[in-house]
Design an enzyme around this catalytic site. Structure first.
Site, mmCIF file in Angstrom:
data_model
loop_
_atom_site.group_PDB
_atom_site.id
_atom_site.type_symbol
_atom_site.label_atom_id
_atom_site.label_comp_id
_atom_site.label_asym_id
_atom_site.label_seq_id
_atom_site.Cartn_x
_atom_site.Cartn_y
_atom_site.Cartn_z
ATOM 1 N N ASP A 51 11.582 -6.136 -8.218
ATOM 2 C CA ASP A 51 10.453 -5.338 -7.962
ATOM 3 C C ASP A 51 10.184 -4.208 -9.176
ATOM 4 O OD1 ASP A 51 12.102 -3.306 -7.078
ATOM 5 O OD2 ASP A 51 11.545 -3.590 -5.139
ATOM 6 N N ASP A 69 10.470 1.344 -1.800
ATOM 7 C CA ASP A 69 11.658 0.363 -2.302
ATOM 8 C C ASP A 69 12.767 1.565 -1.974
ATOM 9 O OD1 ASP A 69 13.178 -1.134 -4.215
ATOM 10 O OD2 ASP A 69 13.285 0.808 -5.045
ATOM 11 N N ASP A 73 15.803 -0.053 0.791
ATOM 12 C CA ASP A 73 17.193 0.321 0.415
ATOM 13 C C ASP A 73 18.045 1.022 1.360
ATOM 14 O OD1 ASP A 73 16.528 -1.196 -1.867
ATOM 15 O OD2 ASP A 73 16.425 0.638 -3.281
#
Length: 227
Positions: A51, A69, A73
């Site tokens: 990404d 993101d 994570d």
């Protein structure tokens, strides 16, 4: 409202949504199908790199994408650590629960404080640490291969511990030593990943302390202006 939709549909963000779905399925089968869990978790981890590449390549970087993101994570890693705390939770090894919980708290606190201190410093990226006094932190974000080894090392070690776990022993030392004696590839892989994982935890601690110092500095400056 319509103008917001293109950002939600950026390619990197679509990859982010796919990662979330993969993790939902993965954790749904984490105690019944280890291979499927490991495969989906690994795919999600690889997509974490993709990404970012697509965001830069297609010029589709966005604040929403960066937050999506990081949240994905952190939740993924936290979920795996919770699973490990369950798998290694025999009556004689209760200390492992504290170990995995500590790693979980360190990981989340470090990145959350870093994001918040970035906002207070008016920076555009939490990876902008060139003004940091920590040589380790500057090297971590400056050299992608070094950062990659640390991040991959941590995730690989957690996955190895997950795959090696068994119902007969909740002791990590016993499980790993037994696997090494059998010449297990997973155990060897875990040893290669261990230094990266250790460095990652040190970086997390340094990052947490540095970011906390910036927050305190901001409070002091704000207080001095108001007096």
């Amino acid at each position: 409202m319509a103008r917001n939709w293109p950002i939600y549909l950026y390619v990197p963000n679509l990859i982010g949504y796919a990662r979330i779905l993969a993790n939902i399925v993965a954790f749904g089968v984490c105690f019944t199908n280890k291979k499927l869990f490991a495969s989906l978790y690994l795919i999600s981890f690889i997509c974490d790199e993709l990404d970012g590449r697509f965001a830069r390549m297609l010029d589709q970087c966005s604040t929403f994408g960066a937050v999506l993101d990081m949240v994905t994570d952190r939740v993924s890693t936290a979920g795996l650590l919770v699973v490990l705390s369950h798998l290694y939770s025999s009556c004689l090894c209760r200390s492992y629960f504290g170990l995995f919980l500590g790693l979980l708290v360190l990981d989340i606190a470090s990145h959350w404080l870093q994001m918040y201190s970035t906002f207070l410093s008016s920076k555009t990226s939490h990876k902008d640490v060139e003004d940091s006094k920590s040589m380790l932190l500057r090297a971590y974000y400056r050299y992608r291969l070094f950062m990659g080894y640390c991040c991959v090392g941590a995730e690989v070690l957690y996955l190895v511990l997950y795959l090696l776990s068994n119902a007969h022993s909740g002791n990590i030392s016993e499980v790993v030593l037994s696997a090494l004696n059998e010449g297990s590839f997973l155990a060897m892989l875990g040893l290669l990943a261990l230094p990266g994982c250790i460095i990652k935890q040190i970086v997390n601690f340094v990052q947490m302390k540095t970011a906390a110092d910036l927050c305190v500095k901001f409070d002091i400056q704000r207080s001095s202006k108001s007096t």
